[in-house]
Write a protein that holds these residues in place. Structure first.
Motif, PDB file in Angstrom:
ATOM      1  N   ASN A 210     -25.668 -43.034 -59.707  1.00  0.00           N
ATOM      2  CA  ASN A 210     -25.930 -41.501 -59.642  1.00  0.00           C
ATOM      3  C   ASN A 210     -27.484 -42.071 -59.625  1.00  0.00           C
ATOM      4  O   ASN A 210     -27.828 -40.811 -60.447  1.00  0.00           O
ATOM      5  N   GLN A 211     -28.212 -42.604 -59.060  1.00  0.00           N
ATOM      6  CA  GLN A 211     -29.705 -43.113 -58.949  1.00  0.00           C
ATOM      7  C   GLN A 211     -29.718 -41.253 -58.042  1.00  0.00           C
ATOM      8  O   GLN A 211     -29.480 -41.925 -57.122  1.00  0.00           O
ATOM      9  N   ALA A 212     -31.165 -41.210 -58.467  1.00  0.00           N
ATOM     10  CA  ALA A 212     -31.597 -40.105 -57.028  1.00  0.00           C
ATOM     11  C   ALA A 212     -31.701 -41.182 -56.401  1.00  0.00           C
ATOM     12  O   ALA A 212     -32.444 -42.233 -56.206  1.00  0.00           O
ATOM     13  N   LYS A 213     -31.373 -40.275 -54.744  1.00  0.00           N
ATOM     14  CA  LYS A 213     -31.836 -41.671 -53.539  1.00  0.00           C
ATOM     15  C   LYS A 213     -32.842 -40.391 -52.819  1.00  0.00           C
ATOM     16  O   LYS A 213     -32.935 -39.666 -52.845  1.00  0.00           O
ATOM     17  N   TRP A 214     -33.686 -40.737 -51.954  1.00  0.00           N
ATOM     18  CA  TRP A 214     -34.259 -40.115 -50.773  1.00  0.00           C
ATOM     19  C   TRP A 214     -34.248 -40.830 -49.963  1.00  0.00           C
ATOM     20  O   TRP A 214     -33.834 -41.851 -49.462  1.00  0.00           O
ATOM     21  N   MET A 215     -34.388 -39.721 -48.588  1.00  0.00           N
ATOM     22  CA  MET A 215     -33.998 -40.396 -46.928  1.00  0.00           C
ATOM     23  C   MET A 215     -35.705 -40.599 -46.207  1.00  0.00           C
ATOM     24  O   MET A 215     -36.379 -40.024 -46.495  1.00  0.00           O
ATOM     25  N   CYS A 216     -36.005 -41.685 -45.506  1.00  0.00           N
ATOM     26  CA  CYS A 216     -37.147 -41.863 -44.845  1.00  0.00           C
ATOM     27  C   CYS A 216     -37.321 -40.765 -43.512  1.00  0.00           C
ATOM     28  O   CYS A 216     -35.655 -40.973 -42.893  1.00  0.00           O
ATOM     29  N   LYS A 217     -38.021 -40.659 -43.020  1.00  0.00           N
ATOM     30  CA  LYS A 217     -38.046 -39.672 -42.141  1.00  0.00           C
ATOM     31  C   LYS A 217     -38.255 -39.935 -40.475  1.00  0.00           C
ATOM     32  O   LYS A 217     -37.916 -39.596 -39.620  1.00  0.00           O
ATOM     33  N   LEU A 218     -38.735 -41.713 -40.414  1.00  0.00           N
ATOM     34  CA  LEU A 218     -38.789 -42.528 -39.267  1.00  0.00           C
ATOM     35  C   LEU A 218     -37.397 -43.385 -39.186  1.00  0.00           C
ATOM     36  O   LEU A 218     -36.905 -42.757 -38.293  1.00  0.00           O
ATOM     37  N   CYS A 219     -37.474 -43.772 -40.042  1.00  0.00           N
ATOM     38  CA  CYS A 219     -35.835 -44.574 -39.336  1.00  0.00           C
ATOM     39  C   CYS A 219     -34.294 -44.072 -40.336  1.00  0.00           C
ATOM     40  O   CYS A 219     -33.012 -44.572 -40.167  1.00  0.00           O
TER      41      CYS A 219
ATOM     42  N   GLN B 213     -32.984 -44.468 -42.940  1.00  0.00           N
ATOM     43  CA  GLN B 213     -32.735 -44.401 -44.165  1.00  0.00           C
ATOM     44  C   GLN B 213     -32.081 -44.144 -45.892  1.00  0.00           C
ATOM     45  O   GLN B 213     -33.210 -43.287 -46.098  1.00  0.00           O
ATOM     46  N   THR B 214     -31.440 -43.998 -45.611  1.00  0.00           N
ATOM     47  CA  THR B 214     -30.959 -43.533 -47.034  1.00  0.00           C
ATOM     48  C   THR B 214     -30.908 -43.579 -48.402  1.00  0.00           C
ATOM     49  O   THR B 214     -30.095 -43.291 -49.137  1.00  0.00           O
ATOM     50  N   ARG B 215     -30.720 -45.604 -48.540  1.00  0.00           N
ATOM     51  CA  ARG B 215     -30.186 -45.528 -50.123  1.00  0.00           C
ATOM     52  C   ARG B 215     -31.594 -46.114 -50.271  1.00  0.00           C
ATOM     53  O   ARG B 215     -31.529 -46.795 -50.890  1.00  0.00           O
ATOM     54  N   ASN B 216     -32.554 -45.472 -50.610  1.00  0.00           N
ATOM     55  CA  ASN B 216     -33.563 -45.486 -50.746  1.00  0.00           C
ATOM     56  C   ASN B 216     -33.618 -45.226 -52.445  1.00  0.00           C
ATOM     57  O   ASN B 216     -33.470 -43.272 -52.287  1.00  0.00           O
TER      58      ASN B 216
END
Length: 137
Positions: free
Chosen positions: A39-48, A50-53
């Motif tokens: 349930n932690q908020a996640k963000w996506m890297c715009k270069l690679c 990656q959605t699990r940040n």
């Protein structure tokens, strides 16, 4: 139960936690790798992409770029590549010429020659087997 406690004791000795082995598994849990909660908020890297940040990290776990990084040079390079590839029209059909396929023709002729040679050798061998030892060198 004995196998589990023996394995725990061996792992504690290897990591230098011999004194903690008697206290049980509860003290070892902080040392285990913690996975982020679902349930932690996640963000996506715009270069690679990656959605699990997770929100608590300031850098991408894959490429190491800071959060909010806008890859301008990457986008420029993509536009250059797309511009170069626009000239290649997939519907354009070049006229067929026999000189373009000389390698294929030569390969097929060589294959036919090899098959003919092997067939001839097989029949000669069969003829020798049927004739017996009439011809000796």
């Amino acid at each position: 139960a004995w196998v589990v406690s023996a394995a725990l004791a061996v792992s504690c000795v290897r990591t230098g936690l011999g004194a903690m082995a008697s206290e049980g598994r509860g003290d070892l849990e902080p040392m285990l790798r913690q996975r982020p909660k679902a349930n932690q908020a996640k963000w996506m890297c715009k270069l690679c992409s990656q959605t699990r940040n997770t929100a608590d990290k300031d850098t991408c776990m894959t490429c190491g770029r800071p959060r909010g990084h806008v890859p301008e040079k990457y986008q420029q390079r993509l536009q250059e590549i797309r511009k170069w590839n626009d000239g290649a029209d997939p519907d354009y059909d070049e006229e067929f010429r026999w000189s373009d396929s000389w390698g294929l023709i030569a390969g097929l002729l060589m294959l036919a020659g090899i098959i003919a040679l092997l067939t001839w050798a097989y029949y000669e061998d069969q003829k020798d087997l049927m004739g017996g030892d009439k011809e000796e060198l």
